[in-house]
Structure formats: C-alpha cells, structure tokens
Design a protein around this motif. Structure first.
Motif: not given
Length: 186
Positions: A37-38, A45-46, A51-53, A78-80
């Motif tokens: 879930s986390a 969030g990523g 989408s709002n870069a 990358l983190a995603l």
C-alpha cells in the motif's frame, strides 16, 4: 532465517491448536500488505510529480538546480521504476504467504499421516520464498529512496547510492540481530 522457517513448519505439525502459527503468518501478510500500500501511494505521488514537472523545475531553480523538465521526469521515473518493482515484490510475497497459509491448513492433524511431513515442508519452502520476495521489495524501497538523491545531481546520486549500499550491507551482514540469529544453539 530459512532454517528457522523450515523448523517452524515442522514444529507446527505437533502444535494443537495451530492458532499461534496462523497469527504469525497473518502478521507476515499484514507487513507485505502495508508495504504494498505504501508503494502504491509513493507511485501515485511520483506520477503526480511527473505530471507537474514544470512546478518541480521552478523549485529546482530556487535551489540553483536548474534542468529541463524532461530531466526531472527521468530522475523521478528511475525512482518510480524501483518502487514499482518493490510493489510487485510485496504483492508476490503476500500471495506466497497466502499459499503458505493454505498448505499449512491442509497439513493433517495426524502426525503419522503420509501427507503431514511433505506438506509441512512445502509450507516451509513457500514461506521462505515469500520472505525472499519481501526482502527484495525492501531493497527496492531502499534503492528507490537512494535514487531520489539524483534530484540533487550526480554527486547526490552517488552519495545516496553509496549510503544505501552501506546500510543494506550493515543490516544484512553486520547487524546485532544477525549475530543473534547466527549464534549456535548449543
């Protein structure tokens, strides 16, 4: 821990009732569900950040870390990717713990029944596979956090990756808890 998991399933054969074993397995599944879930929240969030870069780029300009929006998107991507991999590991772990639970429930109550020991051993191996997937998911989360250092630049990525590797090595091979687990029982 793999040996302890195998021993647990063998001990489960003689334990009546097996509520203790079911409670432990439920606790393990809850952990996988929590981390899964986390990870989903982190993925959301990523994606929102990607989408709002342009807004993220504005913050970066204030920190003198100016780069085109596409660069910020790649860094977040990358983190995603790492957190998505972790999510998939947690989901697989949860499923394997579920399989383990079903096989545990199918272990006959008669100690001498032909299926008792083989099923207990199967449950132990599934439990080990589930734990392995869970640990891989945790490592994915660690490296996803480390990958966020790239937002600070290449030096940030190198530093956070090195710190992540150090933390993992210390926790998995040089922790006090590992020493306790590895102690002889004689």
């Amino acid at each position: 821990m793999a040996d302890y998991r195998r021993k647990w399933m063998i001990q489960m054969i003689t334990r009546q009732p097996r509520i203790f074993d079911a409670a432990i397995l439920d606790s393990l599944r809850q952990g996988t569900a929590f981390f899964g879930s986390a990870c989903l929240i982190a993925i959301g969030g990523g994606l929102a950040a990607m989408s709002n870069a342009e807004r993220l780029r504005g913050v970066a300009q204030d920190l003198t870390l100016d780069a085109p929006a596409i660069i910020w998107e790649v860094k977040i991507l990358l983190a995603l990717v790492l957190i998505t991999n972790a999510f998939l590991k947690f989901i697989w772990s949860n499923r394997l713990f579920g399989y383990c639970g079903v096989i545990m429930a199918s272990v006959p109550n008669e100690i001498d029944a032909p299926a008792t020991l083989p099923r207990a051993r199967k449950a132990g191996e599934l439990n080990i596979a589930a734990a392995r997937a869970f640990n891989r998911g945790l490592r994915g989360v660690y490296f996803a956090l480390g990958a966020l250092g790239w937002l600070l630049g290449p030096i940030g990525l190198i530093v956070t990756t090195a710190v992540t590797v150090f933390i993992l090595l210390r926790r998995e091979f040089a922790s006090a808890s590992r020493l306790v687990i590895m102690q002889s029982e004689e």
